[in-house]
Scaffold this motif. Structure first.
Motif, PDB file in Angstrom:
ATOM      1  N   TRP A 121      45.160 -19.065  44.103  1.00 28.79           N
ATOM      2  CA  TRP A 121      44.891 -20.490  44.321  1.00 28.79           C
ATOM      3  C   TRP A 121      44.266 -20.711  45.699  1.00 28.79           C
ATOM      4  CZ3 TRP A 121      46.993 -22.664  48.592  1.00 28.79           C
ATOM      5  CH2 TRP A 121      48.096 -22.017  49.165  1.00 28.79           C
ATOM      6  N   ALA A 122      44.634 -19.865  46.670  1.00 26.05           N
ATOM      7  CA  ALA A 122      44.138 -20.028  48.039  1.00 26.05           C
ATOM      8  C   ALA A 122      42.617 -19.876  48.120  1.00 26.05           C
ATOM      9  CB  ALA A 122      44.818 -19.029  48.961  1.00 26.05           C
ATOM     10  N   ASN A 123      42.011 -19.268  47.121  1.00 26.18           N
ATOM     11  CA  ASN A 123      40.559 -19.134  47.085  1.00 26.18           C
ATOM     12  C   ASN A 123      39.881 -20.337  46.434  1.00 26.18           C
ATOM     13  OD1 ASN A 123      40.417 -16.508  48.274  1.00 26.18           O
ATOM     14  ND2 ASN A 123      41.205 -15.693  46.342  1.00 26.18           N
ATOM     15  N   HIS A 124      40.687 -21.294  45.969  1.00 26.76           N
ATOM     16  CA  HIS A 124      40.116 -22.414  45.222  1.00 26.76           C
ATOM     17  C   HIS A 124      40.474 -23.780  45.803  1.00 26.76           C
ATOM     18  CE1 HIS A 124      38.785 -19.652  42.107  1.00 26.76           C
ATOM     19  NE2 HIS A 124      39.923 -19.021  42.328  1.00 26.76           N
ATOM     20  N   ILE A 125      41.583 -23.858  46.521  1.00 25.29           N
ATOM     21  CA  ILE A 125      41.965 -25.125  47.141  1.00 25.29           C
ATOM     22  C   ILE A 125      42.315 -24.870  48.608  1.00 25.29           C
ATOM     23  CG2 ILE A 125      42.756 -26.148  44.958  1.00 25.29           C
ATOM     24  CD1 ILE A 125      45.642 -25.696  45.899  1.00 25.29           C
ATOM     25  N   SER A 126      42.277 -25.925  49.387  1.00 24.93           N
ATOM     26  CA  SER A 126      42.542 -25.798  50.819  1.00 24.93           C
ATOM     27  C   SER A 126      44.030 -25.580  51.080  1.00 24.93           C
ATOM     28  CB  SER A 126      42.078 -27.060  51.551  1.00 24.93           C
ATOM     29  OG  SER A 126      42.920 -28.151  51.202  1.00 24.93           O
ATOM     30  N   ARG A 127      44.326 -25.145  52.298  1.00 28.85           N
ATOM     31  CA  ARG A 127      45.714 -24.950  52.717  1.00 28.85           C
ATOM     32  C   ARG A 127      46.477 -26.276  52.622  1.00 28.85           C
ATOM     33  NH1 ARG A 127      47.864 -21.270  57.274  1.00 28.85           N
ATOM     34  NH2 ARG A 127      46.113 -20.190  56.387  1.00 28.85           N
ATOM     35  N   GLU A 128      45.838 -27.368  53.023  1.00 30.75           N
ATOM     36  CA  GLU A 128      46.480 -28.683  52.973  1.00 30.75           C
ATOM     37  C   GLU A 128      46.816 -29.068  51.534  1.00 30.75           C
ATOM     38  OE1 GLU A 128      43.515 -28.121  54.603  1.00 30.75           O
ATOM     39  OE2 GLU A 128      44.396 -28.036  56.619  1.00 30.75           O
ATOM     40  N   MET A 129      45.885 -28.796  50.628  1.00 33.98           N
ATOM     41  CA  MET A 129      46.138 -29.089  49.212  1.00 33.98           C
ATOM     42  C   MET A 129      47.318 -28.255  48.712  1.00 33.98           C
ATOM     43  SD  MET A 129      42.179 -29.208  47.930  1.00 33.98           S
ATOM     44  CE  MET A 129      42.281 -29.926  46.304  1.00 33.98           C
ATOM     45  N   GLY A 130      47.355 -27.001  49.103  1.00 37.19           N
ATOM     46  CA  GLY A 130      48.448 -26.117  48.708  1.00 37.19           C
ATOM     47  C   GLY A 130      49.786 -26.605  49.243  1.00 37.19           C
ATOM     48  N   GLU A 131      49.802 -27.038  50.497  1.00 38.95           N
ATOM     49  CA  GLU A 131      51.037 -27.552  51.097  1.00 38.95           C
ATOM     50  C   GLU A 131      51.503 -28.820  50.383  1.00 38.95           C
ATOM     51  OE1 GLU A 131      50.035 -27.910  55.230  1.00 38.95           O
ATOM     52  OE2 GLU A 131      50.185 -25.733  55.563  1.00 38.95           O
ATOM     53  N   LYS A 132      50.545 -29.683  50.046  1.00 39.15           N
ATOM     54  CA  LYS A 132      50.899 -30.907  49.318  1.00 39.15           C
ATOM     55  C   LYS A 132      51.472 -30.553  47.942  1.00 39.15           C
ATOM     56  CE  LYS A 132      49.103 -35.278  47.576  1.00 39.15           C
ATOM     57  NZ  LYS A 132      47.929 -36.168  47.476  1.00 39.15           N
ATOM     58  N   MET A 133      50.863 -29.585  47.281  1.00 44.41           N
ATOM     59  CA  MET A 133      51.354 -29.164  45.965  1.00 44.41           C
ATOM     60  C   MET A 133      52.750 -28.553  46.077  1.00 44.41           C
ATOM     61  SD  MET A 133      50.730 -29.157  42.738  1.00 44.41           S
ATOM     62  CE  MET A 133      48.997 -29.516  42.674  1.00 44.41           C
ATOM     63  N   ASP A 134      52.983 -27.770  47.134  1.00 45.14           N
ATOM     64  CA  ASP A 134      54.313 -27.201  47.360  1.00 45.14           C
ATOM     65  C   ASP A 134      55.348 -28.306  47.538  1.00 45.14           C
ATOM     66  OD1 ASP A 134      53.406 -24.605  47.179  1.00 45.14           O
ATOM     67  OD2 ASP A 134      53.384 -24.251  49.344  1.00 45.14           O
ATOM     68  N   GLN A 135      54.999 -29.323  48.299  1.00 44.77           N
ATOM     69  CA  GLN A 135      55.916 -30.432  48.538  1.00 44.77           C
ATOM     70  C   GLN A 135      56.215 -31.188  47.244  1.00 44.77           C
ATOM     71  OE1 GLN A 135      57.674 -31.068  51.235  1.00 44.77           O
ATOM     72  NE2 GLN A 135      58.690 -32.698  50.126  1.00 44.77           N
ATOM     73  N   ILE A 136      55.196 -31.450  46.459  1.00 44.82           N
ATOM     74  CA  ILE A 136      55.391 -32.138  45.176  1.00 44.82           C
ATOM     75  C   ILE A 136      56.265 -31.290  44.262  1.00 44.82           C
ATOM     76  CG2 ILE A 136      54.206 -32.869  43.062  1.00 44.82           C
ATOM     77  CD1 ILE A 136      51.834 -33.700  44.898  1.00 44.82           C
ATOM     78  N   THR A 137      56.006 -29.995  44.232  1.00 43.87           N
ATOM     79  CA  THR A 137      56.789 -29.089  43.393  1.00 43.87           C
ATOM     80  C   THR A 137      58.260 -29.116  43.791  1.00 43.87           C
ATOM     81  OG1 THR A 137      54.872 -27.654  43.096  1.00 43.87           O
ATOM     82  CG2 THR A 137      57.032 -26.696  42.626  1.00 43.87           C
ATOM     83  N   LYS A 138      58.548 -29.006  45.083  1.00 41.75           N
ATOM     84  CA  LYS A 138      59.933 -29.041  45.564  1.00 41.75           C
ATOM     85  C   LYS A 138      60.602 -30.364  45.204  1.00 41.75           C
ATOM     86  CE  LYS A 138      59.149 -25.843  49.335  1.00 41.75           C
ATOM     87  NZ  LYS A 138      58.892 -25.685  50.763  1.00 41.75           N
ATOM     88  N   GLU A 139      59.868 -31.449  45.358  1.00 42.29           N
ATOM     89  CA  GLU A 139      60.413 -32.772  45.052  1.00 42.29           C
ATOM     90  C   GLU A 139      60.722 -32.913  43.562  1.00 42.29           C
ATOM     91  OE1 GLU A 139      58.384 -37.078  44.691  1.00 42.29           O
ATOM     92  OE2 GLU A 139      58.217 -36.163  46.687  1.00 42.29           O
ATOM     93  N   LYS A 140      59.783 -32.490  42.728  1.00 46.04           N
ATOM     94  CA  LYS A 140      59.952 -32.636  41.278  1.00 46.04           C
ATOM     95  C   LYS A 140      61.059 -31.737  40.723  1.00 46.04           C
ATOM     96  CE  LYS A 140      56.610 -35.572  40.407  1.00 46.04           C
ATOM     97  NZ  LYS A 140      56.842 -36.881  39.824  1.00 46.04           N
ATOM     98  N   LEU A 141      61.263 -30.566  41.337  1.00 43.03           N
ATOM     99  CA  LEU A 141      62.240 -29.608  40.817  1.00 43.03           C
ATOM    100  C   LEU A 141      63.575 -29.654  41.554  1.00 43.03           C
ATOM    101  CD1 LEU A 141      59.895 -26.521  40.295  1.00 43.03           C
ATOM    102  CD2 LEU A 141      60.443 -28.356  38.681  1.00 43.03           C
ATOM    103  N   LYS A 142      63.684 -30.526  42.529  1.00 47.14           N
ATOM    104  CA  LYS A 142      64.883 -30.632  43.373  1.00 47.14           C
ATOM    105  C   LYS A 142      66.157 -30.730  42.517  1.00 47.14           C
ATOM    106  CE  LYS A 142      66.788 -33.240  47.214  1.00 47.14           C
ATOM    107  NZ  LYS A 142      66.570 -34.373  48.130  1.00 47.14           N
ATOM    108  N   GLY A 143      67.107 -29.870  42.864  1.00 43.89           N
ATOM    109  CA  GLY A 143      68.407 -29.888  42.202  1.00 43.89           C
ATOM    110  C   GLY A 143      68.461 -29.220  40.835  1.00 43.89           C
ATOM    111  N   SER A 144      67.342 -28.723  40.350  1.00 40.37           N
ATOM    112  CA  SER A 144      67.311 -28.130  39.003  1.00 40.37           C
ATOM    113  C   SER A 144      67.656 -26.646  39.003  1.00 40.37           C
ATOM    114  CB  SER A 144      65.926 -28.313  38.384  1.00 40.37           C
ATOM    115  OG  SER A 144      64.981 -27.506  39.046  1.00 40.37           O
TER     116      SER A 144
END
Length: 148
Positions: A121-144
């Motif tokens: 993915w790092a070859n297709h999206i920026s580091r900032e996009m990746g960090e945002k996706m990581d944050q969304i992922t953690k938020e959506k999966l929190k507690g699961s």
């Protein structure tokens, strides 16, 4: 669709095939509640230990490899036949035919494959996009108990 546009829609929870995170969590929870009926695998697991996953899948399907099959390398051969490299080299996946299914036009089959490498993915999206996706992922999966 352009990657930037698709990324923005995905981050907002909009996907042509439904709510991605909700689908993941439904299957995750089902795999915990009924592990004999739902097997939850991650691509990273498959790439890390494809032979082990082949064994796990065989057990899940109720047809574990016999000692003779183990000794003769059947799990390794199954993993090889199902590998990204093997699947992408099949003629059907290299054809440049565009399928038309009503209102949806799909690109050539080969367009569905990238490199098959974890972290590409790092070859297709920026580091900032990746960090945002990581944050969304953690938020959506929190507690699961599910993490990517």
């Amino acid at each position: 669709m352009e990657l930037d546009k698709a990324y923005c829609l995905f981050c907002r929870g909009l996907s042509p095939y439904g709510p991605f995170w909700e689908h993941c969590l439904e299957y995750w929870k089902a795999s915990l509640a009924t592990p004999d009926k739902v097997l939850f695998l991650k691509y990273e697991e498959i790439k890390e230990d494809s032979v082990g996953v082949a064994r796990k899948l065989a057990v899940f399907l109720g047809v574990p490899f016999s000692q003779e099959e183990e000794s003769s390398g059947v799990p390794e051969e199954v993993a090889r036949l199902c590998s990204f490299e093997t699947l992408t080299s099949l003629q059907v996946n290299q054809l440049s035919v565009v399928n038309d299914h009503g209102d949806h036009r799909f690109p050539a089959n080969s367009a569905f494959f990238r490199k098959g490498q974890v972290g590409d993915w790092a070859n297709h999206i920026s580091r900032e996009m990746g960090e945002k996706m990581d944050q969304i992922t953690k938020e959506k999966l929190k507690g699961s108990g599910l993490a990517f």
